[in-house]
Design a protein around this motif. Sequence first.
Motif, mmCIF file in Angstrom:
data_model
loop_
_atom_site.group_PDB
_atom_site.id
_atom_site.type_symbol
_atom_site.label_atom_id
_atom_site.label_comp_id
_atom_site.label_asym_id
_atom_site.label_seq_id
_atom_site.Cartn_x
_atom_site.Cartn_y
_atom_site.Cartn_z
ATOM 1 N N TYR A 1 0.835 -1.195 0.000
ATOM 2 C CA TYR A 1 0.000 0.000 0.000
ATOM 3 C C TYR A 1 0.875 1.253 0.000
ATOM 4 O O TYR A 1 2.065 1.216 0.339
ATOM 5 C CB TYR A 1 -0.878 0.041 1.258
ATOM 6 C CG TYR A 1 -1.890 -1.060 1.360
ATOM 7 C CD1 TYR A 1 -3.081 -0.987 0.660
ATOM 8 C CD2 TYR A 1 -1.662 -2.169 2.159
ATOM 9 C CE1 TYR A 1 -4.028 -1.988 0.763
ATOM 10 C CE2 TYR A 1 -2.605 -3.180 2.268
ATOM 11 C CZ TYR A 1 -3.780 -3.086 1.562
ATOM 12 O OH TYR A 1 -4.700 -4.072 1.657
ATOM 13 N N GLU A 2 0.247 2.368 -0.370
ATOM 14 C CA GLU A 2 0.910 3.642 -0.175
ATOM 15 C C GLU A 2 1.175 3.847 1.316
ATOM 16 O O GLU A 2 0.365 3.462 2.158
ATOM 17 C CB GLU A 2 0.047 4.780 -0.716
ATOM 18 C CG GLU A 2 -1.335 4.874 -0.090
ATOM 19 C CD GLU A 2 -2.147 6.032 -0.640
ATOM 20 O OE1 GLU A 2 -1.565 7.096 -0.893
ATOM 21 O OE2 GLU A 2 -3.372 5.864 -0.800
ATOM 22 N N PHE A 3 2.309 4.426 1.649
ATOM 23 C CA PHE A 3 2.681 4.625 3.051
ATOM 24 C C PHE A 3 2.079 5.927 3.564
ATOM 25 O O PHE A 3 2.221 6.981 2.948
ATOM 26 C CB PHE A 3 4.202 4.672 3.186
ATOM 27 C CG PHE A 3 4.677 4.997 4.578
ATOM 28 C CD1 PHE A 3 4.572 4.059 5.591
ATOM 29 C CD2 PHE A 3 5.209 6.247 4.872
ATOM 30 C CE1 PHE A 3 5.005 4.355 6.875
ATOM 31 C CE2 PHE A 3 5.646 6.552 6.142
ATOM 32 C CZ PHE A 3 5.542 5.590 7.150
ATOM 33 N N LEU A 4 1.365 5.827 4.697
ATOM 34 C CA LEU A 4 0.755 6.994 5.325
ATOM 35 C C LEU A 4 1.479 7.257 6.648
ATOM 36 O O LEU A 4 1.393 6.450 7.583
ATOM 37 C CB LEU A 4 -0.730 6.767 5.559
ATOM 38 C CG LEU A 4 -1.531 6.446 4.284
ATOM 39 C CD1 LEU A 4 -2.983 6.205 4.603
ATOM 40 C CD2 LEU A 4 -1.393 7.573 3.276
ATOM 41 N N PRO A 5 2.216 8.366 6.742
ATOM 42 C CA PRO A 5 3.165 8.573 7.846
ATOM 43 C C PRO A 5 2.543 8.650 9.231
ATOM 44 O O PRO A 5 3.210 8.362 10.219
ATOM 45 C CB PRO A 5 3.854 9.897 7.473
ATOM 46 C CG PRO A 5 2.935 10.569 6.516
ATOM 47 C CD PRO A 5 2.241 9.471 5.779
ATOM 48 N N ASN A 6 1.273 9.045 9.345
ATOM 49 C CA ASN A 6 0.686 9.194 10.671
ATOM 50 C C ASN A 6 0.005 7.929 11.190
ATOM 51 O O ASN A 6 -0.617 7.952 12.259
ATOM 52 C CB ASN A 6 -0.325 10.352 10.661
ATOM 53 C CG ASN A 6 0.373 11.694 10.809
ATOM 54 O OD1 ASN A 6 1.364 11.810 11.523
ATOM 55 N ND2 ASN A 6 -0.126 12.699 10.120
ATOM 56 N N GLY A 7 0.115 6.832 10.458
ATOM 57 C CA GLY A 7 -0.438 5.580 10.946
ATOM 58 C C GLY A 7 -1.951 5.588 10.995
ATOM 59 O O GLY A 7 -2.628 6.273 10.228
ATOM 60 N N SER A 8 -2.511 4.820 11.934
ATOM 61 C CA SER A 8 -3.965 4.670 12.012
ATOM 62 C C SER A 8 -4.574 5.665 12.989
ATOM 63 O O SER A 8 -3.908 6.180 13.897
ATOM 64 C CB SER A 8 -4.325 3.241 12.429
ATOM 65 O OG SER A 8 -4.008 3.035 13.788
ATOM 66 N N LEU A 9 -5.876 5.895 12.808
ATOM 67 C CA LEU A 9 -6.612 6.780 13.707
ATOM 68 C C LEU A 9 -6.602 6.243 15.130
ATOM 69 O O LEU A 9 -6.672 7.003 16.097
ATOM 70 C CB LEU A 9 -8.056 6.913 13.195
ATOM 71 C CG LEU A 9 -9.040 7.715 14.056
ATOM 72 C CD1 LEU A 9 -8.576 9.156 14.211
ATOM 73 C CD2 LEU A 9 -10.439 7.662 13.447
ATOM 74 N N GLN A 10 -6.489 4.941 15.279
ATOM 75 C CA GLN A 10 -6.492 4.324 16.601
ATOM 76 C C GLN A 10 -5.375 4.889 17.480
ATOM 77 O O GLN A 10 -5.527 4.990 18.698
ATOM 78 C CB GLN A 10 -6.349 2.808 16.463
ATOM 79 C CG GLN A 10 -6.487 2.054 17.777
ATOM 80 C CD GLN A 10 -6.381 0.566 17.567
ATOM 81 O OE1 GLN A 10 -5.873 0.115 16.548
ATOM 82 N NE2 GLN A 10 -6.856 -0.208 18.522
#
Length: 605
Positions: free
Chosen positions: A387-396
């Motif tokens: 997947y594309e990398f999302l730097p802030n991680g999950s909302l959890q």
Amino acid sequence: MLFNFLCWLLIVVELVHGGVYLENCMETRCKPHGPTIRFPFRIKGRQPNHCGYEGFDISCTNDKQTVLEIMPSSANKFFVKKINYASQEIEIYYQIGCPPQQVFDLISLSSSPFKFVEGGRNYTIFSCPSSKERDEYLRSSGPYCGAKLRPCNHGSNPVGNQMFAIRGDDCLIDSFPLVSCTKVHDYYTSSSVPDMSLGSRHNVLKLQWSKPSCQHCEVLGKICISKSEQFTSNPTETTECIDVAKGRSSRAILKILGTFSPSVVLIVTGAVIYYIYSSKRTENENQLRIERFLDDYRALKPSRYSYADIKKITNQFEDKLGQGAYGTVYKGKLSSELFVAVKILNNSNEKGADFINEVGTMGLIHHVNVVRLVGFCADGFVRALIYEFLPNGSLQNFLSSADCKNSFLGWDTLQDIALGVAKGIEYLHQGCDQQILHFDIKPHNVLLEQDFTPKVSDFGLAKLCSKDQSAISVTTARGTMGYIAPEVFSRNFGNVSYKSDVYSFGTLLLEMVGGRKNFKVMEDSTSQVYFPEWIYNLLEEGNDLRIHIEDEGYVKIARKLAIVGLWCIQWHPVDRPSMKVVIQMLEREGDNLTMPPNPFASTSN
């Protein structure tokens, strides 16, 4: 009558326009099962110039092979293996034992409309006597350092010598055994050449073109022609699309004009009747062309990678981002600027149903609030999703009480995240050809960009169904406890449908308002009130939410998120709003929202 006659006459002109073009530029092949040849390609010497585009000449050999005339004067021929008009890519191959000089010249050929699809690598070509030391060096250094070319006994390469292509970026040339070797200059040059053009097994090159662009015609199921040659003086508009129906009908009209020239009215009337008669059949053919284009387009992405590729992308699984019930996630890098998240799946699902489901579903999705699947790996027993990398991680990671200022995102950001997630889910329900039900909406599956733009992820439990399907069959409970809608457990509450995702989203909203610690209060002590019910009672009595909020304006945001969440978690699906209505509610002022019926009335008595 005169007006109708003029309209019919215009139709004839348009049809004849298309017919004159198609009469000379029909789709053709060099041999029955060879690559299809149509605009922007043309068969040199057989079709007029307007049938193709400059630099796209094709020739047919005596044995009916298809040849791309990149450099007509060269003795080396590039044979066409496949042409994909949807992605504007062409695969060519050469038949001699080693890459011809033209392979290297293609890089610097600025006048060529073609470019390599895959990025180049910097190679230096050496001519060396046979040596076990050099062969052992290439075996030990791996496939990314260099390759031994096929026997090349012409030019400046002496008979009996071997030729090596050594990459300068992954392998220091100084470390390569160069005893008795000479750097070749006059026949081969140091160039940026795709990997596929070197080595002992590959002689296929994949090229692409950007101009002229006919992808819009492919989507519409129409024929692409050169507009600059067809009644226009605007050089910037290079192509136009004409209907398949126009071409076919016009050829019939050309014959009619020659036979029944005395009666123009009959000609026009016959053309209109023929046009109406064939429109239904043409519509079906257009739909078939669109489906074929979509199949070709979906085949391009996501890309497939081998396990060796995965190890290189993750640098031997060096940076572990997290681990869950379905697999382990590592940070990876496809290029110096493109970071990805690689999820190595567990082998618990032997049939690979979740893997197939996720790859198949993600290929249909393109939305700013849905995570993008870059690629996948299915190599033996190894299955991975990239997947594309999302730097802030999950909302959890950010869910907590508003009183905990260290990790609290702020009410404006929470409102934007809630609206973004809602738009992503609404796209899944209504934006695709088929309705996609996620069945696992929860904070862990909402990933955040650098600017906290939310993206819905993890489609392993998703199901596809038609948009007009009011209920779907679910044999077992799907999702995560606490977020699963009541009807998924018991049909007494109603049918399973897209409203099940609405329930999960409502639970997520209430958790965003109350924080994880408060939301799980029922799990910690059965004597305390269930948190959503506690929220409902506070709102119904007109009290504040007893969450620390410094600004009065943020009270309205918290109240709005809570009210929308309570609407979404109604026990019966029919009482819940659609995601489209949810978006409208989130975009309104909180004061304008009405309280929903009490979903806990039956449990509180």
